[in-house]
Design a protein around this motif. Structure first.
Motif, PDB file in Angstrom:
ATOM      1  N   THR A   1       0.841  -1.200   0.000  1.00 30.96           N
ATOM      2  CA  THR A   1       0.000   0.000   0.000  1.00 30.96           C
ATOM      3  C   THR A   1       0.874   1.247   0.000  1.00 30.96           C
ATOM      4  O   THR A   1       1.769   1.384   0.846  1.00 30.96           O
ATOM      5  N   LEU A   2       0.607   2.120  -0.943  1.00 28.96           N
ATOM      6  CA  LEU A   2       1.320   3.393  -1.050  1.00 28.96           C
ATOM      7  C   LEU A   2       0.414   4.513  -0.529  1.00 28.96           C
ATOM      8  O   LEU A   2      -0.766   4.569  -0.895  1.00 28.96           O
ATOM      9  N   SER A   3       0.977   5.402   0.267  1.00 34.96           N
ATOM     10  CA  SER A   3       0.177   6.435   0.928  1.00 34.96           C
ATOM     11  C   SER A   3       0.213   7.765   0.191  1.00 34.96           C
ATOM     12  O   SER A   3       1.207   8.101  -0.467  1.00 34.96           O
ATOM     13  N   CYS A   4      -0.868   8.507   0.319  1.00 37.36           N
ATOM     14  CA  CYS A   4      -0.960   9.843  -0.267  1.00 37.36           C
ATOM     15  C   CYS A   4      -1.942  10.657   0.554  1.00 37.36           C
ATOM     16  O   CYS A   4      -3.041  10.180   0.870  1.00 37.36           O
ATOM     17  N   THR A   5      -1.563  11.856   0.921  1.00 37.48           N
ATOM     18  CA  THR A   5      -2.502  12.798   1.522  1.00 37.48           C
ATOM     19  C   THR A   5      -2.495  14.064   0.679  1.00 37.48           C
ATOM     20  O   THR A   5      -1.537  14.345  -0.044  1.00 37.48           O
ATOM     21  N   TYR A   6      -3.568  14.822   0.762  1.00 41.89           N
ATOM     22  CA  TYR A   6      -3.686  16.003  -0.082  1.00 41.89           C
ATOM     23  C   TYR A   6      -4.417  17.088   0.689  1.00 41.89           C
ATOM     24  O   TYR A   6      -5.020  16.840   1.735  1.00 41.89           O
ATOM     25  N   ASP A   7      -4.345  18.266   0.154  1.00 44.19           N
ATOM     26  CA  ASP A   7      -5.056  19.383   0.766  1.00 44.19           C
ATOM     27  C   ASP A   7      -5.700  20.203  -0.334  1.00 44.19           C
ATOM     28  O   ASP A   7      -5.048  20.578  -1.317  1.00 44.19           O
ATOM     29  N   THR A   8      -6.982  20.455  -0.186  1.00 54.44           N
ATOM     30  CA  THR A   8      -7.718  21.312  -1.099  1.00 54.44           C
ATOM     31  C   THR A   8      -8.924  21.868  -0.379  1.00 54.44           C
ATOM     32  O   THR A   8      -9.475  21.216   0.513  1.00 54.44           O
TER      33      THR A   8
ATOM     34  N   GLN B   1     -10.370   8.261   1.630  1.00 58.18           N
ATOM     35  CA  GLN B   1     -10.959   8.766   2.872  1.00 58.18           C
ATOM     36  C   GLN B   1     -11.074  10.285   2.732  1.00 58.18           C
ATOM     37  O   GLN B   1     -10.122  11.013   3.019  1.00 58.18           O
ATOM     38  N   LYS B   2     -12.256  10.753   2.305  1.00 54.53           N
ATOM     39  CA  LYS B   2     -12.405  12.162   1.974  1.00 54.53           C
ATOM     40  C   LYS B   2     -12.224  13.060   3.183  1.00 54.53           C
ATOM     41  O   LYS B   2     -11.574  14.104   3.092  1.00 54.53           O
ATOM     42  N   ALA B   3     -12.784  12.688   4.304  1.00 50.18           N
ATOM     43  CA  ALA B   3     -12.678  13.545   5.485  1.00 50.18           C
ATOM     44  C   ALA B   3     -11.230  13.670   5.946  1.00 50.18           C
ATOM     45  O   ALA B   3     -10.790  14.742   6.381  1.00 50.18           O
ATOM     46  N   ALA B   4     -10.490  12.614   5.833  1.00 45.57           N
ATOM     47  CA  ALA B   4      -9.077  12.619   6.234  1.00 45.57           C
ATOM     48  C   ALA B   4      -8.178  13.111   5.117  1.00 45.57           C
ATOM     49  O   ALA B   4      -6.965  13.265   5.325  1.00 45.57           O
ATOM     50  N   LYS B   5      -8.729  13.354   3.929  1.00 49.14           N
ATOM     51  CA  LYS B   5      -7.962  13.765   2.751  1.00 49.14           C
ATOM     52  C   LYS B   5      -6.817  12.788   2.509  1.00 49.14           C
ATOM     53  O   LYS B   5      -5.636  13.176   2.390  1.00 49.14           O
ATOM     54  N   SER B   6      -7.184  11.529   2.451  1.00 52.48           N
ATOM     55  CA  SER B   6      -6.216  10.458   2.250  1.00 52.48           C
ATOM     56  C   SER B   6      -6.625   9.626   1.042  1.00 52.48           C
ATOM     57  O   SER B   6      -7.817   9.367   0.827  1.00 52.48           O
ATOM     58  N   PHE B   7      -5.639   9.195   0.270  1.00 55.45           N
ATOM     59  CA  PHE B   7      -5.909   8.474  -0.985  1.00 55.45           C
ATOM     60  C   PHE B   7      -4.785   7.468  -1.205  1.00 55.45           C
ATOM     61  O   PHE B   7      -3.825   7.737  -1.907  1.00 55.45           O
ATOM     62  N   SER B   8      -4.888   6.296  -0.628  1.00 55.89           N
ATOM     63  CA  SER B   8      -3.816   5.311  -0.727  1.00 55.89           C
ATOM     64  C   SER B   8      -4.094   4.326  -1.861  1.00 55.89           C
ATOM     65  O   SER B   8      -5.247   4.077  -2.222  1.00 55.89           O
ATOM     66  N   LEU B   9      -3.019   3.780  -2.397  1.00 51.92           N
ATOM     67  CA  LEU B   9      -3.087   2.821  -3.504  1.00 51.92           C
ATOM     68  C   LEU B   9      -2.652   1.457  -3.000  1.00 51.92           C
ATOM     69  O   LEU B   9      -1.563   1.330  -2.426  1.00 51.92           O
ATOM     70  N   LYS B  10      -3.478   0.459  -3.218  1.00 57.83           N
ATOM     71  CA  LYS B  10      -3.139  -0.910  -2.862  1.00 57.83           C
ATOM     72  C   LYS B  10      -2.891  -1.715  -4.130  1.00 57.83           C
ATOM     73  O   LYS B  10      -3.726  -1.726  -5.042  1.00 57.83           O
ATOM     74  N   ILE B  11      -1.720  -2.359  -4.154  1.00 60.76           N
ATOM     75  CA  ILE B  11      -1.382  -3.228  -5.278  1.00 60.76           C
ATOM     76  C   ILE B  11      -1.376  -4.658  -4.757  1.00 60.76           C
ATOM     77  O   ILE B  11      -0.588  -5.001  -3.856  1.00 60.76           O
TER      78      ILE B  11
END
Lengths: 116, 115
Positions: free
Chosen positions: B20-27, B69-79
């Protein structure tokens, strides 16, 4: 059909010289994007064309950078008075009619520019 | 300002295992698109998977899936069932829906796959 192509694949130039980087988008794609990817970084937006016009050039770092797309197909990114900090991979992408994130951006292999 | 953060410069996985690769974002926008791109040594960015923020269901493309996870602004990728050909740089990217141009990328995660 053919994908996005970029020429040259690699370009080495001396500081202060002028360079042109070319992008051939997928046939029929009206939206075209240029990005710059410095070593160890993600691509950074430079400019976006819709047809022949630059719809957003807010990412161009300064007035040494200029891009054209005179016939709405091929685009050329032009860099004047190159500096060592311009060294990067320059990526081009195109997408179909509407542009926008709902349309996939197809990327070319990039041009690696090295300024010595 | 919109930003994308990938806090894992490198990850490794054994062939056939899951990573699993992690990503967080802010908008500040309520609607936007999120992407994962793969960049092999050939440099050509390839779209792996896309998620529209207004869709609650997580996107899936064969062995690739996301945990959005929209509330946490998280978007992870599972391979899942990792393959040697999955080895590459992976970039998370963000784009608002009405802004017809730029993708905003993170700094990437280099994935190594061991046999």
């Amino acid at each position: 059909g053919a994908g996005v192509s970029q020429t040259p694949s690699n370009k080495v130039t001396e500081k202060g010289k002028y360079v042109e980087l070319r992008c051939d988008p997928i046939s029929g794609h009206t939206a075209l994007y240029w990005y710059r990817q410095s070593l160890g970084q993600g691509p950074e937006f430079l400019i976006y064309f819709q047809g022949t016009g630059a719809a957003d050039d807010s990412g161009l770092p300064n007035d040494r950078f200029f891009a054209v797309r005179p016939e709405g197909s091929v685009s050329t990114l032009k860099i004047q008075r190159t500096e060592r900090g311009d060294s990067a991979v320059y990526l081009c992408a195109s997408s179909s009619i509407g542009g926008g994130p709902q349309y996939e951006q197809y990327f070319g292999p990039g041009t690696r520019l090295t300024v010595t | 300002a919109q930003t994308v953060t990938q806090s894992q410069p490198e990850m490794s996985v054994q062939e056939a295992e899951t990573v699993t690769l992690s990503c967080t974002y802010d908008t500040s926008e309520s609607d936007y698109y999120l992407f994962w791109y793969k960049q092999p040594p050939s440099r050509q960015m390839i779209l792996v998977i896309r998620q529209e923020a207004y869709k609650q269901q997580n996107a899936t493309e064969n062995r690739f899936s996301v945990n959005f996870q929209k509330a946490a602004k998280s978007f992870s990728l599972k391979i899942s069932d990792s393959q040697l050909g999955d080895a590459a740089m992976y970039f998370c990217a963000l784009s608002p829906p009405y802004n017809t141009d730029k993708l905003i990328f993170g700094t990437g995660t280099r994935l190594q796959v061991f046999p």
